[in-house]
Design a protein around this motif. Structure first.
Motif, PDB file in Angstrom:
ATOM      1  N   LYS A  45       3.811   1.402 -10.154  1.00 56.54           N
ATOM      2  CA  LYS A  45       4.714   0.254 -10.024  1.00 56.54           C
ATOM      3  C   LYS A  45       6.042   0.317 -10.776  1.00 56.54           C
ATOM      4  O   LYS A  45       7.024  -0.253 -10.348  1.00 56.54           O
ATOM      5  CB  LYS A  45       3.985  -1.049 -10.431  1.00 56.54           C
ATOM      6  N   ALA A 318       7.413  -5.474  -5.939  1.00 59.36           N
ATOM      7  CA  ALA A 318       5.959  -5.353  -5.814  1.00 59.36           C
ATOM      8  C   ALA A 318       5.439  -6.219  -4.674  1.00 59.36           C
ATOM      9  O   ALA A 318       4.467  -5.863  -3.999  1.00 59.36           O
ATOM     10  CB  ALA A 318       5.292  -5.746  -7.129  1.00 59.36           C
ATOM     11  N   ASN A 323       7.537   0.215  -5.660  1.00 58.45           N
ATOM     12  CA  ASN A 323       7.739   0.469  -7.083  1.00 58.45           C
ATOM     13  C   ASN A 323       9.151   0.051  -7.485  1.00 58.45           C
ATOM     14  O   ASN A 323      10.043  -0.071  -6.653  1.00 58.45           O
ATOM     15  CB  ASN A 323       7.560   1.954  -7.402  1.00 58.45           C
ATOM     16  N   LEU A 358       0.649  -6.803 -11.571  1.00 59.95           N
ATOM     17  CA  LEU A 358       1.496  -5.828 -10.884  1.00 59.95           C
ATOM     18  C   LEU A 358       0.835  -4.461 -10.747  1.00 59.95           C
ATOM     19  O   LEU A 358       0.755  -3.906  -9.654  1.00 59.95           O
ATOM     20  CB  LEU A 358       2.832  -5.671 -11.624  1.00 59.95           C
ATOM     21  N   THR A 375       1.316 -10.635  -4.890  1.00 62.88           N
ATOM     22  CA  THR A 375       0.716  -9.304  -4.968  1.00 62.88           C
ATOM     23  C   THR A 375      -0.794  -9.460  -4.823  1.00 62.88           C
ATOM     24  O   THR A 375      -1.338 -10.550  -5.015  1.00 62.88           O
ATOM     25  CB  THR A 375       1.048  -8.613  -6.304  1.00 62.88           C
TER      26      THR A 375
END
Length: 444
Positions: A45, A318, A323, A358, A375
């Motif tokens: 990420k 994200a 990334n 994340l 996410t």
């Protein structure tokens, strides 16, 4: 005859439009280690982009803007620009300190310029003496020093490599940039340049152990040239099957590329004017961004983005499944700008608390919107409320079966109700966080 001629013209036009694609690695089947590294990449990420070269000595030349382009912006001839390496002596370069900073910032990898558009290699290249070991009084391979420290501290290293070259005489015919002022002859052998490029890439692939991948840039300078991508990509994948290839060509990824990147734009957006390509549904994604307005060190550019702004960009990236590759331009003495270090440490502190929402996630079930992004990790969905004044948030088209809905910070319950074809979430103003109010939804 006219019909046949027209048909032939159409065929030629189609072939010209798809020229790079036709010569990409069409039969490419990613190796198991490559697929494994793609998963790692998506989990990671957050990474550090490093633009460092002899251009850092000039610090942008007193102008705001992209300092690493100073050779082209100021139209400095090669004979003059070649004097810069003689001043490059980064007495304060401490790779252990760099990598420790990266880890403390919560970053999982580094992508560093091994050769930028000015053609100067920041590693010990035997293909050309125009490199950091042979052409500077410093005389040390900074890429090797950094790679060894990355290996010690468990950080993956990717190599940025510019296909564009303002220095090499065989980069001919000239592209959109580097014309007229360099002093190069108006002739050259394009195939010889590609051999040179591949020879340098081979050095990077064989002398520094296992690398994360190659981050190409500059193909946009000559988008219709015969880059012979099949030859280059096949070489990379044969030498390091796990290495990920990406290219900042601003087009849909070609066969043989392992991830898609977006320059200073979220996937699918085009605020910069050159991110017109669609978004791959098969490959990992990455967006890169600057901390001010320059990639390379610019001594006058103090327009630094706030920590809040950068975290918001990272979270939204994200939310798109991408990334966040955040750039720093080290100073010519080898140190990272203190302002950049402070920013990275603040982001790292935030990630210490909220990194769970994340790291290891994929794009959530709700596309990023004005209020924020989502996410997902397994049956857990994280709602990141970035811009809201409190009260009710309507989320249409999303009606999950919930086991629980909790505020991330104190694990107290969140009021969630059905609303049309979606849900309505109640956020008391007292629950709002200054950067990101995160709600953790556990799905049945």
């Amino acid at each position: 005859m006219q019909k046949a001629s027209f048909l032939f013209s159409v065929i030629l036009a189609v072939m010209s439009a798809d020229f790079p694609l036709l010569f990409a690695q069409e039969d490419y089947q990613p190796a198991p280690e490559n697929l494994e590294n793609r998963e790692w990449f998506q989990d990671a990420k957050f990474g550090l982009f490093v633009h460092w070269g002899v251009y850092s000595i000039m610090g942008g030349g007193g102008d705001e803007g992209i300092a690493e382009w100073i050779m082209n912006r100021k139209e400095i001839p090669i004979v003059a620009y070649e004097k810069l390496p003689g001043f490059f002596y980064p007495v304060n370069f401490d790779p252990a300190r760099w990598v420790a900073m990266v880890k403390k910032a919560g970053m999982k990898y580094i992508t560093i310029t091994s050769k930028h558009h000015d053609g100067f290699a920041m590693y010990h290249s035997e293909v050309s003496p125009y490199n950091v070991v042979d052409a500077t009084p410093y005389g040390k391979d900074v890429i090797r020093m950094l790679k060894e420290e990355c290996d010690r501290q468990g950080i993956k290293l990717f190599f940025y490599y510019s296909q564009l070259d303002w220095h090499h005489p065989d980069y001919y015919p000239r592209g959109r940039t580097g014309q007229g002022y360099t002093g190069r002859p108006q002739s050259g052998n394009w195939d010889a340049y590609l051999d040179y490029m591949n020879a340098q890439l081979k050095e990077l692939l064989t002398r520094y152990g296992t690398i994360g991948g190659i981050w190409f840039d500059g193909m946009w300078d000559k988008p219709d040239a015969d880059w012979k991508l099949d030859e280059t990509y096949s070489m990379i994948h044969s030498m390091q099957p796990g290495a990920l290839i990406g290219s900042n060509h601003h087009q849909i990824p070609f066969p043989g590329e392992d991830f898609q990147m977006f320059e200073r734009d979220l996937p699918g957006q085009n605020t910069m004017g050159f991110n017109e390509a669609g978004v791959s549904e098969q490959l990992p994604l990455e967006m890169c961004e600057t901390m001010n307005a320059s990639w390379g060190f610019n001594i006058t550019d103090q327009n630094f983005k706030s920590v809040r702004t950068l975290i918001h960009t990272m979270v939204r990236a994200a939310g798109y499944g991408a990334n966040f590759l955040l750039n720093t331009g080290p100073m010519p003495n080898g140190m990272i700008q203190p302002e950049n270090v402070d920013t990275l440490m603040a982001i790292g502190q935030w990630l210490k608390t909220y990194g769970e929402s994340l790291y290891g996630t994929r794009s959530g079930p709700v596309q990023p919107a004005a209020w924020g992004a989502t996410t997902r990790k397994g049956n857990i969905v994280f709602l990141h409320v970035l811009e809201h004044e409190g009260g009710i948030i309507e989320i249409p088209g999303f009606q999950p079966k919930l086991r629980s809905a909790l505020f991330f910070d104190d694990r107290t319950e969140v009021e969630v109700k059905k609303s049309g074809d979606g849900i309505a979430i109640m956020i008391p103003t007292g629950k709002l966080k200054p950067v990101d109010t995160i709600i953790r939804l556990e799905l049945r």
